[in-house]
Design a protein around this motif. Structure first.
Motif, mmCIF file in Angstrom:
data_model
loop_
_atom_site.group_PDB
_atom_site.id
_atom_site.type_symbol
_atom_site.label_atom_id
_atom_site.label_comp_id
_atom_site.label_asym_id
_atom_site.label_seq_id
_atom_site.Cartn_x
_atom_site.Cartn_y
_atom_site.Cartn_z
ATOM 1 N N ARG A 231 1.978 -83.229 -10.640
ATOM 2 C CA ARG A 231 2.340 -81.895 -10.141
ATOM 3 C C ARG A 231 1.763 -80.862 -11.101
ATOM 4 O O ARG A 231 1.800 -81.062 -12.311
ATOM 5 C CB ARG A 231 3.854 -81.721 -10.086
ATOM 6 C CG ARG A 231 4.554 -82.679 -9.156
ATOM 7 C CD ARG A 231 6.053 -82.439 -9.147
ATOM 8 N NE ARG A 231 6.379 -81.153 -8.576
ATOM 9 C CZ ARG A 231 6.592 -80.927 -7.274
ATOM 10 N NH1 ARG A 231 6.517 -81.926 -6.434
ATOM 11 N NH2 ARG A 231 6.881 -79.732 -6.835
ATOM 12 N N GLU B 113 0.700 -72.889 2.134
ATOM 13 C CA GLU B 113 0.474 -74.145 1.427
ATOM 14 C C GLU B 113 -0.175 -75.150 2.372
ATOM 15 O O GLU B 113 0.192 -75.228 3.540
ATOM 16 C CB GLU B 113 1.804 -74.707 0.927
ATOM 17 C CG GLU B 113 1.650 -76.028 0.192
ATOM 18 C CD GLU B 113 2.971 -76.640 -0.200
ATOM 19 O OE1 GLU B 113 3.177 -76.849 -1.402
ATOM 20 O OE2 GLU B 113 3.791 -76.902 0.696
ATOM 21 N N VAL C 163 -0.627 -88.196 -0.532
ATOM 22 C CA VAL C 163 -0.140 -86.896 -0.058
ATOM 23 C C VAL C 163 -0.630 -85.856 -1.060
ATOM 24 O O VAL C 163 -0.303 -85.930 -2.255
ATOM 25 C CB VAL C 163 1.397 -86.855 0.042
ATOM 26 C CG1 VAL C 163 1.856 -85.490 0.558
ATOM 27 C CG2 VAL C 163 1.917 -87.976 0.928
ATOM 28 N N TYR C 164 -1.426 -84.909 -0.569
ATOM 29 C CA TYR C 164 -2.018 -83.867 -1.414
ATOM 30 C C TYR C 164 -1.498 -82.525 -0.936
ATOM 31 O O TYR C 164 -1.704 -82.151 0.211
ATOM 32 C CB TYR C 164 -3.544 -83.950 -1.297
ATOM 33 C CG TYR C 164 -4.321 -82.869 -1.995
ATOM 34 C CD1 TYR C 164 -4.104 -82.563 -3.335
ATOM 35 C CD2 TYR C 164 -5.319 -82.180 -1.326
ATOM 36 C CE1 TYR C 164 -4.850 -81.595 -3.971
ATOM 37 C CE2 TYR C 164 -6.078 -81.212 -1.960
ATOM 38 C CZ TYR C 164 -5.841 -80.922 -3.284
ATOM 39 O OH TYR C 164 -6.587 -79.955 -3.919
ATOM 40 N N ARG C 165 -0.778 -81.828 -1.803
ATOM 41 C CA ARG C 165 -0.236 -80.503 -1.483
ATOM 42 C C ARG C 165 -0.945 -79.484 -2.370
ATOM 43 O O ARG C 165 -1.112 -79.726 -3.568
ATOM 44 C CB ARG C 165 1.256 -80.457 -1.725
ATOM 45 C CG ARG C 165 2.022 -81.471 -0.899
ATOM 46 C CD ARG C 165 3.496 -81.370 -1.157
ATOM 47 N NE ARG C 165 4.058 -80.248 -0.431
ATOM 48 C CZ ARG C 165 4.557 -80.319 0.802
ATOM 49 N NH1 ARG C 165 4.558 -81.477 1.427
ATOM 50 N NH2 ARG C 165 5.050 -79.268 1.388
ATOM 51 N N ARG D 280 -0.569 -76.891 7.490
ATOM 52 C CA ARG D 280 -0.332 -75.709 6.657
ATOM 53 C C ARG D 280 1.082 -75.235 6.939
ATOM 54 O O ARG D 280 1.568 -75.365 8.053
ATOM 55 C CB ARG D 280 -1.308 -74.598 7.011
ATOM 56 C CG ARG D 280 -2.765 -75.000 6.976
ATOM 57 C CD ARG D 280 -3.363 -75.022 5.616
ATOM 58 N NE ARG D 280 -3.556 -73.656 5.175
ATOM 59 C CZ ARG D 280 -3.668 -73.290 3.922
ATOM 60 N NH1 ARG D 280 -3.604 -74.183 2.985
ATOM 61 N NH2 ARG D 280 -3.835 -72.045 3.585
ATOM 62 N N ARG D 281 1.730 -74.685 5.918
ATOM 63 C CA ARG D 281 3.059 -74.130 6.129
ATOM 64 C C ARG D 281 3.235 -72.880 5.284
ATOM 65 O O ARG D 281 2.628 -72.749 4.217
ATOM 66 C CB ARG D 281 4.150 -75.143 5.819
ATOM 67 C CG ARG D 281 4.319 -75.455 4.373
ATOM 68 C CD ARG D 281 5.490 -76.417 4.140
ATOM 69 N NE ARG D 281 5.705 -76.602 2.735
ATOM 70 C CZ ARG D 281 6.478 -75.846 1.970
ATOM 71 N NH1 ARG D 281 7.102 -74.819 2.474
ATOM 72 N NH2 ARG D 281 6.611 -76.097 0.685
ATOM 73 N N GLY E 49 0.491 -77.331 -6.916
ATOM 74 C CA GLY E 49 0.382 -78.415 -5.955
ATOM 75 C C GLY E 49 0.754 -79.743 -6.562
ATOM 76 O O GLY E 49 1.313 -79.814 -7.659
ATOM 77 N N SER E 50 0.407 -80.799 -5.829
ATOM 78 C CA SER E 50 0.721 -82.140 -6.304
ATOM 79 C C SER E 50 -0.098 -83.183 -5.563
ATOM 80 O O SER E 50 -0.571 -82.952 -4.455
ATOM 81 C CB SER E 50 2.221 -82.445 -6.110
ATOM 82 O OG SER E 50 2.549 -82.459 -4.733
ATOM 83 N N TRP E 51 -0.251 -84.300 -6.228
ATOM 84 C CA TRP E 51 -0.742 -85.536 -5.634
ATOM 85 C C TRP E 51 0.429 -86.502 -5.685
ATOM 86 O O TRP E 51 1.009 -86.703 -6.761
ATOM 87 C CB TRP E 51 -1.882 -86.139 -6.453
ATOM 88 C CG TRP E 51 -3.172 -85.421 -6.405
ATOM 89 C CD1 TRP E 51 -3.637 -84.522 -7.321
ATOM 90 C CD2 TRP E 51 -4.187 -85.553 -5.416
ATOM 91 N NE1 TRP E 51 -4.886 -84.083 -6.946
ATOM 92 C CE2 TRP E 51 -5.247 -84.707 -5.777
ATOM 93 C CE3 TRP E 51 -4.301 -86.310 -4.251
ATOM 94 C CZ2 TRP E 51 -6.406 -84.597 -5.031
ATOM 95 C CZ3 TRP E 51 -5.454 -86.194 -3.504
ATOM 96 C CH2 TRP E 51 -6.492 -85.341 -3.892
ATOM 97 N N CYS F 296 -1.266 -79.239 3.157
ATOM 98 C CA CYS F 296 -0.837 -80.604 2.871
ATOM 99 C C CYS F 296 -1.768 -81.566 3.597
ATOM 100 O O CYS F 296 -2.011 -81.414 4.797
ATOM 101 C CB CYS F 296 0.599 -80.824 3.323
ATOM 102 S SG CYS F 296 1.214 -82.491 2.966
ATOM 103 N N ALA G 176 4.686 -70.587 2.645
ATOM 104 C CA ALA G 176 5.296 -70.943 1.361
ATOM 105 C C ALA G 176 5.894 -69.723 0.661
ATOM 106 O O ALA G 176 6.097 -69.740 -0.538
ATOM 107 C CB ALA G 176 4.252 -71.616 0.474
#
Length: 174
Positions: A105, A24, A135-137, A15-16, A120-122, A26, A18
């Motif tokens: 995205r 966010e 990578v899942y955000r 987690r970070r 987010g994004s894949w 990840c 944002a």
């Protein structure tokens, strides 16, 4: 390129901050399937209500090639009522420095539901012909009266559940 990846079927979640109320998330891992097999599952957003955790409804509306609107209804645990929202999804190839990959995205369509934010994004990167780095955000603020610390506390488990659901769906189709 050397990767520091978890074993297949395991997920590294972080987690970070944002810049908002919610951090966010990840998730990073490997799915034992080709990039196209993983992409086919993630890009079929209309089917998310069949396998994604908490998704009751998921519909898409094409906008242009590689762009669609995805309307979802989520079944949230008490005390939060169901969440409804639409995100704009843009898909296409990416060059992450490890070969050609694929990315989806999304951003929240303002006023489309009862969440504060969802983005987010894949990102999918081929490790080889039969393994894909995933990578899942995700940053979702469900809004309502739910304190941010509860959302942040539950988020790592929720991220893992989504990643496991995608992996399960991909492997069940092989």
């Amino acid at each position: 390129m050397a990767w520091d990846l978890p074993a297949a079927g395991k997920w590294r979640v972080s987690r970070r901050v944002a810049g908002g109320r919610i951090r966010e998330g990840c998730g990073l891992g490997v799915i034992e399937a080709s990039l196209s097999a993983v992409r086919d599952v993630i890009d079929a957003a209309a089917d998310f209500d069949q396998f994604m955790p908490r998704v009751l409804e998921s519909d898409i509306e094409p906008v242009s090639p590689g762009v669609y609107l995805n309307r979802q209804v989520l079944d949230m645990p008490f005390p939060v009522e169901d969440r409804r929202y639409t995100v704009r999804v843009e898909t296409g190839t990416v060059e992450p420095g490890a070969g050609t990959g694929w990315q989806a995205r999304w951003t929240y369509v303002e006023g489309s539901g009862n969440v504060r934010e969802s983005r987010g994004s894949w990102t999918l990167i081929p490790l080889d012909a039969e393994r894909t780095v995933v990578v899942y955000r995700l940053l979702t603020d469900p809004g309502g009266r739910l304190p941010a610390w509860i959302v942040d506390f539950a988020a790592p488990r929720a991220l893992r559940r989504v990643l496991e659901a995608v992996r399960g769906r991909v492997l069940s189709r092989q």
